[in-house]
Design a protein around this motif. Structure first.
Motif, short mmCIF file in Angstrom:
data_model
loop_
_atom_site.label_atom_id
_atom_site.label_comp_id
_atom_site.label_asym_id
_atom_site.label_seq_id
_atom_site.Cartn_x
_atom_site.Cartn_y
_atom_site.Cartn_z
N TYR A 1 28.22 -8.20 -37.41
CA TYR A 1 27.32 -7.21 -36.76
C TYR A 1 27.21 -7.42 -35.26
CZ TYR A 1 25.57 -5.05 -41.05
OH TYR A 1 25.47 -4.33 -42.21
N ASN B 1 24.27 0.49 -43.68
CA ASN B 1 25.09 -0.23 -44.65
C ASN B 1 24.29 -0.65 -45.87
OD1 ASN B 1 27.37 -0.02 -43.13
ND2 ASN B 1 27.17 -2.04 -42.18
N VAL B 2 23.10 -1.19 -45.64
CA VAL B 2 22.29 -1.65 -46.78
C VAL B 2 21.93 -0.45 -47.66
CG1 VAL B 2 20.14 -2.76 -47.49
CG2 VAL B 2 21.42 -3.68 -45.56
N THR C 1 26.56 -7.98 -51.99
CA THR C 1 27.99 -7.96 -51.74
C THR C 1 28.68 -9.32 -51.94
OG1 THR C 1 27.65 -8.48 -49.40
CG2 THR C 1 27.78 -6.13 -50.00
N LEU D 1 16.86 -7.51 -44.75
CA LEU D 1 17.98 -6.59 -44.94
C LEU D 1 19.30 -7.37 -45.05
CD1 LEU D 1 16.92 -3.75 -42.46
CD2 LEU D 1 16.98 -3.59 -44.96
N LEU E 1 23.00 -1.78 -39.56
CA LEU E 1 22.60 -2.64 -40.68
C LEU E 1 21.88 -1.81 -41.75
CD1 LEU E 1 22.00 -5.45 -41.99
CD2 LEU E 1 20.03 -5.64 -40.46
N LYS E 2 20.93 -1.00 -41.31
CA LYS E 2 20.15 -0.20 -42.28
C LYS E 2 21.06 0.77 -43.03
CE LYS E 2 15.90 -0.26 -39.57
NZ LYS E 2 14.92 0.57 -38.87
N ILE F 1 24.88 0.46 -49.79
CA ILE F 1 25.15 -0.54 -50.83
C ILE F 1 24.15 -0.42 -51.98
CG2 ILE F 1 25.04 -3.04 -51.26
CD1 ILE F 1 26.19 -3.28 -48.29
N LEU G 1 27.97 -12.06 -42.22
CA LEU G 1 27.43 -10.74 -41.89
C LEU G 1 26.96 -10.70 -40.45
CD1 LEU G 1 25.38 -9.84 -45.11
CD2 LEU G 1 27.53 -8.83 -44.35
N GLN H 1 21.83 -7.37 -48.23
CA GLN H 1 23.26 -7.05 -48.13
C GLN H 1 24.09 -8.21 -48.67
OE1 GLN H 1 24.75 -5.48 -44.42
NE2 GLN H 1 26.87 -5.50 -45.17
N SER H 2 23.73 -9.42 -48.31
CA SER H 2 24.47 -10.60 -48.75
C SER H 2 24.44 -10.72 -50.27
CB SER H 2 23.89 -11.84 -48.07
OG SER H 2 24.39 -12.99 -48.67
#
Ligand code: TYM
Length: 329
Positions: free
Chosen positions: A261, A272-273, A250, A242, A269-270, A276, A257, A246-247
């Motif tokens: 967090y 946000n991902v 973004t 995850l 985390l979930k 995105i 990250l 995200q990395s």
């Protein structure tokens, strides 16, 4: 100075590309358009190896072509084409098959995996990597952007190019794989030890599936019994995957990250991902639908790409034929 040449391909075997395809390969395809002379192909002949329904092949080939444009492949910058439109792929494949050892082809792990899952594997599935080698060598590609799962096929391609060159004289560029380490293997959201793949749909995020489904799949991703958000692919494959996603989407580094967090739970985390990926998928889906509404234009673009690809492929094929002793027509 001439730009280095790139070729890569994607199979039209699913109704939609997935996050693994995108982060592992397609993102690199898009980026390389500015720095390389790029050739990209929808490999419909490869899709035939598992005997799909004809209507499905047609529909998925068209959709894959549209998805590549929607993701950022510009048919003016890149030569974008359908593999079967350039008959030299099949012709060169035969010539390469005749210099491939049976044992050498038998060592391909993807064939072993795929054939183990099927009742009766076809000869086409067995010779699949040789067709892939032809795809690459026809265009004299210097680099091939792919995910980690294609490394062995690239090794075979390099071996065949080297063998042909030493037996018949310099004919092919020996290509290098272009594998971006961080995203080379996006893993399955439900089984984080397996690569994300269309064959395990519950843990695979398809870019064309309903946005609600995308959100749900990411929010129910398997993590681990700890609570700290840290990057440790060995011990925390789900959480690390995850973070990688995200990395990559973004541009923020995994290290940054992880710091951001601190003190937060996996749910954050979930969430946000999921946001995105949904924000990426939504305009992508709209663009694909627009493109699929104008089939005549897609067919026109396919022809432009096929014509341009044929020029290069035909020259390589004639050269290879002459070197092997075939009399040109
Ligand atoms: P295919 O259609 O399975 O996948 C297309 C590309 O996506 C990459 N990929 C992944 N990368 C990271 N993580 C994942 N979970 C993941 N899943 C898929 C693949 O590595 C690939 O780059 N044999 C090829 C198609 C092909 C080809 C070629 C590729 C045919 N001819 C010539 C390069 C050059 C394949 O089946 O990819």
């Amino acid at each position: 100075m001439t730009k280095p040449r790139v070729l890569s391909g994607i199979q039209p075997t699913a109704g939609s590309f997935h996050v693994g395809n995108y982060l592992g390969a397609l993102r690199q395809w898009v980026a390389m358009q500015d720095t390389h002379d790029t050739f990209y192909t929808v490999v419909d002949l490869h899709a035939l190896t598992v005997a799909p329904e004809p209507a499905e092949v047609r529909e998925r080939t068209l959709s894959s072509f549209a998805q590549l444009i929607a993701i950022g492949i510009d048919p003016l910058k890149s030569t974008l084409f359908v593999q079967s439109h350039v008959r030299e792929h099949s012709e060169l494949m035969w010539m390469l098959a005749c210099i491939t050892g049976f044992g050498e082809a038998s060592r391909m792990t993807q064939f072993k995996d795929k054939s183990a899952k099927q009742e009766a594997a076809s000869v086409g599935l067995f010779t699949y990597p040789i067709l892939q080698a032809a795809d690459i060598l026809l265009y004299q590609a210097d680099e091939v952007p792919v995910g980690e799962d294609q490394r062995q096929h690239l090794e075979l391609t390099r071996d065949l190019a080297g063998r042909f060159n030493s037996r018949y004289g310099q004919t092919f560029t020996v290509p290098k794989p272009h594998i971006v380490k961080d995203t080379a293997k996006i893993v399955d959201l439900q089984e984080p030890t397996a690569k994300m793949s269309k064959s395990l749909p519950s843990g695979c995020v398809f870019l064309l599936e309903p946005l609600k489904t995308i959100e749900k799949k990411i929010k129910s991703a398997v993590t681990d019994s700890e609570t700290v958000i840290a990057f440790d692919p060995e011990n925390k494959p789900g959480v690390s995957n995850l973070l990688t996603m995200q990395s990559a989407f973004t541009g923020t580094s995994v290290e940054e990250l992880v710091v951001s967090y601190e003190g937060q739970m996996y749910g954050a985390l979930k969430k946000n991902v999921a946001e995105i990926v949904v924000a990426f998928a939504e305009p992508f889906q709209n663009r694909v639908n627009e493109l699929l509404n104008d089939k005549a234009e897609l067919h026109r673009l396919m022809k432009v790409g096929a014509d341009r690809a044929t020029e290069v492929a035909a020259a390589t094929t004639v050269n290879a034929q002459e070197r092997m002793g075939l009399i040109p027509r």
